[in-house]
Each structure stands twice: as C-alpha cells, then as structure tokens.
Design a protein around this motif. Structure first.
Motif, short mmCIF file in Angstrom:
data_model
loop_
_atom_site.label_atom_id
_atom_site.label_comp_id
_atom_site.label_asym_id
_atom_site.label_seq_id
_atom_site.Cartn_x
_atom_site.Cartn_y
_atom_site.Cartn_z
N ILE A 77 -4.57 3.02 6.17
CA ILE A 77 -4.35 2.43 4.85
C ILE A 77 -5.34 2.92 3.80
O ILE A 77 -5.10 2.85 2.60
CB ILE A 77 -4.40 0.88 4.96
N LYS A 78 -6.48 3.41 4.25
CA LYS A 78 -7.54 3.92 3.37
C LYS A 78 -7.98 2.89 2.35
O LYS A 78 -8.20 3.18 1.18
CB LYS A 78 -7.10 5.22 2.68
N MET A 79 -8.08 1.65 2.81
CA MET A 79 -8.66 0.56 2.04
C MET A 79 -9.65 -0.16 2.97
O MET A 79 -9.65 0.06 4.18
CB MET A 79 -7.57 -0.42 1.56
N TRP A 265 -3.32 -7.21 4.22
CA TRP A 265 -3.33 -6.06 3.31
C TRP A 265 -3.08 -6.50 1.87
O TRP A 265 -3.66 -5.95 0.94
CB TRP A 265 -2.26 -5.05 3.74
N SER A 269 -5.55 -5.80 -1.21
CA SER A 269 -5.00 -5.19 -2.43
C SER A 269 -5.29 -6.05 -3.65
O SER A 269 -5.68 -5.54 -4.71
CB SER A 269 -3.49 -4.98 -2.27
N GLU A 274 -6.37 -2.23 -5.62
CA GLU A 274 -5.72 -1.01 -5.13
C GLU A 274 -4.24 -1.27 -4.84
O GLU A 274 -3.88 -2.27 -4.22
CB GLU A 274 -6.40 -0.54 -3.83
N LEU A 276 -0.59 -1.07 -3.18
CA LEU A 276 0.00 -0.80 -1.86
C LEU A 276 1.31 -0.05 -2.07
O LEU A 276 2.41 -0.63 -2.03
CB LEU A 276 0.25 -2.12 -1.12
N LYS A 279 3.58 5.20 0.52
CA LYS A 279 2.82 6.11 1.37
C LYS A 279 1.70 5.38 2.09
O LYS A 279 1.48 5.57 3.29
CB LYS A 279 2.26 7.25 0.51
N ARG A 280 1.03 4.53 1.34
CA ARG A 280 -0.10 3.78 1.93
C ARG A 280 0.39 2.79 2.98
O ARG A 280 -0.24 2.61 4.03
CB ARG A 280 -0.87 3.08 0.81
N ARG A 283 1.30 4.67 6.17
CA ARG A 283 0.06 5.08 6.85
C ARG A 283 -0.58 3.88 7.54
O ARG A 283 -1.15 4.00 8.63
CB ARG A 283 -0.92 5.71 5.85
N ALA A 284 -0.51 2.73 6.87
CA ALA A 284 -1.10 1.51 7.45
C ALA A 284 -0.42 1.13 8.76
O ALA A 284 -1.07 0.70 9.72
CB ALA A 284 -1.00 0.36 6.45
#
Length: 438
Positions: A77-79, A265, A269, A274, A276, A279-280, A283-284
């Motif tokens: 998720i890159k968070m 998530w 967010s 950020e 959501l 793409k994110r 990935r998550a």
C-alpha cells in the motif's frame, strides 16, 4: 524541519525522511503500543500447546508481523500501515487445529493467502470491488465502527487484568492522561510541545509502568529465563495438510479480514490525507496476501492492518513510512531475540490499554471527519446508525449464544467490526437513494 500539515495535524508526512536515531524512537512507540501477543496466546490456549510451543508461537507472530509490515508499507500500500495478527480467525484456527491437527492450520492458511494476493494482481478485482461498494459514506462509517468495536476490548483488558481492578484503572488513567497532555501540548505549543507529542506513547508507557510498580504489578522476571537468540524454522508445526473444508472455511475468513483491514486503510488515508486509488488498493491486497503467506510459512496467524497503530498516527502526528519500516525491522528483531519480545509482553496490560482507549477515540473522530461533508438524511442516518447498533450488539453478545450456531456464522458474529462493516456495505446497496440525489 518538517512543516506541520494544518489540515490533519500531521507533523511528519508519509514520504518525509527521518534520521535513524529519531526513526528508531518513533518506530519503537508503535511496537510498544501493540498487543500483538494476545491473539496468539488465546489460540495457543485453545490448541492446548505446551509452554515451550506457546512461547515459540508468540515469537513467530512477532517475526511475521515485522515481515508483513515491511512488505505492506515498503511495497504494498506504501502508506504507514503496521500489520499484526487478526482476531477474526481465532475460532476457525482453533477448530481446524483441534480437529485436523496443527499441519492443517498451515494447509488452510496458504491457499487463502495466495488468493488474497491474486485479487490484487494480476486479477485487479479488489480495487474495483472496493470502489463499487465502499463510497465515503461507507468508508467513514466503517472507520467509526472500528473505533467503537475496539473500545470494549481495551476496557475489558483493563478491568480483567491481573491485580486489583481499582489499581488497574488508576494505572490506565495515568497512561491515558499522559498521552492527552502530550497531545494538547503538541497542538498548543511549538518546539518543545511538538517533541512531547512525538514521543507521547513512550512517555505514557514509562509513566504507566512507574505507576504500576507502586502497586507491585510489574514483573520482568520472565525476561531472565528467555533465550537471547532463536532462528525461525519453515513450517515449524509439521507438513501442511490441505483439507478442502478447512481451506474453504479459511478463504471465507480471509474475505472477512479483508473487510476489517480495508477499514484500517481508510483510517490511515483519512489521517494522512493520502488517496486510496485503484493502483494502491490492488497493491495493498497483494501486500496483505504476501504478509499472510509469510506468516503461514513461519507458523504464525493471518495478518491484518492494525487499527490501533493507525489511530496512533493521529495522536503523535507521525505518518512517515520510514518510521513504520523501522517498526517492522524492530518487530523482526523481536522475533529473533526472545528476550526482547518477552520484555514487551511483560508491560502491564492496563498501561497499554489506557493508551489504547485514547487511540480508539482518535479513530472514531477521524471517521466522523470523513462523513462530516455528507448530508445526513433519513437514508444515511440508517446506513450509519444501524451498523453501529449491530456492532455494539455483537460486542456485548454473550459467548454462550454462539455455541450452537454454524461455524461460518460463528466466524462473522465473533467480530463486531466484521458485522458492522458488512451491515454498512449491504445497507448502502439495499436502501435506495433519494430521487434528488439520483
């Protein structure tokens, strides 16, 4: 110096770099505030594991949590998402392990973890499903439900902890008060006040432990007996047994966990600002699946995004991925050094859960922020209110009431978050929109 984001109170942003010593201290807060050892201890008790196997099981959960966190925050998720053992599959794992043996647990977890990853890539179905059934009204309500459902867990851990209930409440109140004071100082004062907010959890834990020591409830003696170093082993509980019934049951459990972790998530967010995007989200899903797969291989339980750590972002104002990656590294080290992981488990429960209560408050208020711009008409009142009512109903439901229900229903009704999230999604789909909105 990083500028404070006035909109959501974030001091250190998601992609801001933090120097190693500072990152270690801030990352340690997330580790200390976690109660990740509780779920594996419950499962170990239900499976009647020996003391030695229980200690190893807890150790592997630390290791799997670290690996899953590094995967999700670093490449998924890159968070700033901290992973940890989910409470949802406790009943299923106990039932599968009790009937089919420990090997069947790994055999049921591995296929489901792979399926969760595939939903993200290459299938790309997960984001489409989320976008279709989880608009802001649903997302905000799910965040509120997460906070409300977690509150009784924290309070019960205070009331039912070892020792006198009155003393436990005092200890929890001290740790909670320190967090609140540090938050207020951080928001009202610059410089030193910001420092207090950044390290609020560590200060609260230290203050709570000192208070608990006056009542004689602090015991770090198990640390002496724990080993300094221990390497993990692949599939430590034996060769996987792939039973179709167990696999199907666990796939259903994984889908419930996905609903639970999607709520987390949304919290992250909301706190960080950020987006959501599709793409994110895909990935998550991959990150979630790979984290659960890694956990199954080393003998741990399914991983989920920890809502308490998401709430911690709002309390401290620290949302840096670098800090969470350091938290993941610390968790991996704890999984390899039993003496350190044992020290974490020795922190009195009232200390951690006093902080946990304030974290739940932060989660609820962030959910309110999400739904604040939405007009609350009769329809939306039902979509928001009924799931909250059902969440509380399931939370206070006596355990004896679940003794006679089918396993699949037991898995759902064992989690207030799951019931509330499912109800929110279904009501939003079933109750028609007003003509003016259409």
């Amino acid at each position: 110096m990083v500028e404070k984001n006035k909109g959501n109170g974030i001091i250190i942003g998601v992609n801001d770099k933090v120097r190693a010593p500072k990152a270690f201290v801030l990352g340690l807060q997330h580790v200390l505030a976690m109660d990740l050892y509780i779920a594996p201890i419950i499962i170990a008790g239900l499976l009647s594991l020996t003391v030695e196997n229980t200690a190893f099981f807890v150790q592997m959960c630390f290791l799997a949590t670290g690996i899953a966190t590094l995967i999700q925050t670093g490449a998924g998720i890159k968070m700033p998402v901290v992973q940890g053992p989910s409470y949802v599959p406790i009943g299923a794992i106990a039932a599968i392990g009790g009937k089919l043996g420990l090997g069947a647990i790994a055999g049921s977890l591995i296929p489901g973890a792979i399926l969760v990853a595939l939903l993200g890539y290459p299938l790309k179905w997960f984001a489409k499903a989320v976008r279709k059934v989880i608009p802001p009204l649903v997302g905000g309500t799910v965040i509120i439900i997460v906070g409300i459902a977690l509150m009784p867990i924290g309070l019960n851990n205070i009331f039912l902890a070892e020792g006198n209930i009155g003393e436990n409440i005092i200890v929890a109140s001290v740790s909670a008060a320190i967090v609140i004071i540090c938050m207020l100082l951080g928001r009202r004062l610059g410089g030193l006040g910001t420092f207090f907010r950044l390290v609020s959890v560590i200060l609260a834990i230290v203050g709570g432990i000192i208070t608990a020591s006056f009542f004689g409830t602090v015991d770090f003696s198990p640390v002496k007996e724990a080993a300094w170093f221990s390497l993990p082993s692949l599939l430590p509980f034996g060769k996987p047994i792939f039973d179709m019934g167990a696999i199907i049951s666990m796939i259903f459990v994984y889908l419930i966990i996905l609903i639970e972790t999607t709520g987390t998530w949304f919290v992250v967010s909301s706190v960080t600002g950020e987006e959501l995007d599709e793409k994110r989200l895909n990935r998550a899903s991959v990150g979630e699946g790979l984290g659960c797969f890694a956990g199954a291989l080393v003998g741990s339980t399914p991983m989920t995004g920890y809502s308490s750590n998401a709430g911690l972002l709002a309390i401290t104002g620290v949302a840096s991925r670098t800090v969470i990656m350091v938290s993941g590294g610390i968790l991996v080290c704890l999984g390899l050094v039993p003496k350190l992981s044992t020290a974490i488990t020795c922190i009195p429960e009232p200390v951690i859960n006093g902080i946990f209560g304030i974290v739940c408050v932060a989660i609820v208020t962030n959910g309110m922020k999400v739904i604040q711009p939405i007009m609350i008409d009769d329809r939306n009142m039902m979509v928001i209110g009924i799931p909250i009512l059902l969440t509380i109903a399931v939370t206070v439901l006596p355990k004896e009431a679940l003794a006679t229900v089918p396993d699949w229903a037991n898995y759902i009704l064992s989690s207030g978050i799951t019931v509330g999230a499912l109800a929110t999604v279904l009501l939003n789909l079933i109750i028609p929109l007003n003509k003016a909105k259409e």
